[in-house]
Design a protein around this motif. Structure first.
Motif, mmCIF file in Angstrom:
data_model
loop_
_atom_site.group_PDB
_atom_site.id
_atom_site.type_symbol
_atom_site.label_atom_id
_atom_site.label_comp_id
_atom_site.label_asym_id
_atom_site.label_seq_id
_atom_site.Cartn_x
_atom_site.Cartn_y
_atom_site.Cartn_z
ATOM 1 N N CYS A 25 0.843 -1.187 0.000
ATOM 2 C CA CYS A 25 0.000 0.000 0.000
ATOM 3 C C CYS A 25 0.883 1.243 0.000
ATOM 4 C CB CYS A 25 -0.898 0.016 1.237
ATOM 5 S SG CYS A 25 -1.895 -1.476 1.439
ATOM 6 N N LYS A 26 0.588 2.142 -0.908
ATOM 7 C CA LYS A 26 1.357 3.380 -1.009
ATOM 8 C C LYS A 26 0.464 4.557 -0.631
ATOM 9 C CE LYS A 26 5.107 1.713 -3.085
ATOM 10 N NZ LYS A 26 6.459 1.872 -2.694
ATOM 11 N N GLU A 27 0.871 5.253 0.404
ATOM 12 C CA GLU A 27 0.102 6.430 0.818
ATOM 13 C C GLU A 27 0.286 7.537 -0.215
ATOM 14 O OE1 GLU A 27 -0.459 9.421 4.627
ATOM 15 O OE2 GLU A 27 1.095 7.893 4.682
ATOM 16 N N LYS A 56 -7.514 8.662 -4.242
ATOM 17 C CA LYS A 56 -6.317 7.858 -3.973
ATOM 18 C C LYS A 56 -6.267 7.415 -2.514
ATOM 19 C CE LYS A 56 -3.459 9.863 -7.619
ATOM 20 N NZ LYS A 56 -2.327 10.757 -7.916
ATOM 21 N N MET A 57 -6.705 8.283 -1.609
ATOM 22 C CA MET A 57 -6.701 7.931 -0.185
ATOM 23 C C MET A 57 -7.697 6.811 0.103
ATOM 24 S SD MET A 57 -5.314 8.239 2.702
ATOM 25 C CE MET A 57 -4.383 9.721 2.903
ATOM 26 N N THR A 59 -8.523 4.430 -1.994
ATOM 27 C CA THR A 59 -7.847 3.227 -2.489
ATOM 28 C C THR A 59 -6.792 2.756 -1.500
ATOM 29 O OG1 THR A 59 -8.238 3.894 -4.778
ATOM 30 C CG2 THR A 59 -6.479 2.289 -4.406
ATOM 31 N N TYR A 60 -6.042 3.691 -0.955
ATOM 32 C CA TYR A 60 -5.016 3.376 0.039
ATOM 33 C C TYR A 60 -5.637 2.755 1.280
ATOM 34 C CZ TYR A 60 -1.442 4.390 3.600
ATOM 35 O OH TYR A 60 -0.546 4.320 4.632
ATOM 36 N N ARG A 61 -6.720 3.340 1.767
ATOM 37 C CA ARG A 61 -7.406 2.796 2.955
ATOM 38 C C ARG A 61 -7.937 1.395 2.680
ATOM 39 N NH1 ARG A 61 -11.856 6.673 4.710
ATOM 40 N NH2 ARG A 61 -12.297 4.864 5.979
ATOM 41 N N CYS A 63 -6.734 -0.763 0.620
ATOM 42 C CA CYS A 63 -5.568 -1.635 0.595
ATOM 43 C C CYS A 63 -5.140 -1.995 2.018
ATOM 44 C CB CYS A 63 -4.428 -0.956 -0.159
ATOM 45 S SG CYS A 63 -2.910 -1.931 -0.240
#
Length: 94
Positions: A25-27, A56-57, A59-61, A63
């Motif tokens: 996961c990439k913040e 994007k956040m 998607t990050y969450r 993940c």
């Protein structure tokens, strides 16, 4: 002999674990927010950047949640395998 059986069972269960290790996961980078003296164009650009950041956040969450769930599943599998191995070992001692 029983020790070898228990050890073999634990080694067999190891491939079940480790799913969380694959989490990458990439913040997302936070957008730069405009100052109170921004013009309309700067505000519009910043608004688009904030929208993009929010997507994007999310998607990050998502993940991170998948990684946590995977880690929980791995932990449960290993603990269950260990409990089974202990029970099998203890049953053979009688």
């Amino acid at each position: 002999m029983r020790f070898i059986l228990v050890l073999s069972l634990l080694l067999w269960l190891l491939p079940v674990s480790g799913g969380w290790a694959e989490c990458t996961c990439k913040e997302p980078l936070k957008p730069e927010l405009p100052s109170g003296k921004a013009n309309a164009k700067e505000m519009a650009t910043a608004g688009k950047e904030v929208e993009d950041y929010a997507k994007k956040m999310k998607t990050y969450r998502d993940c991170l949640v998948k990684c946590i769930n995977g880690a929980d599943n791995d932990l449960s599998a290993v603990v269950s395998g260990w409990n089974y191995a202990v029970d099998t070992y203890n049953a053979g001692k009688n």
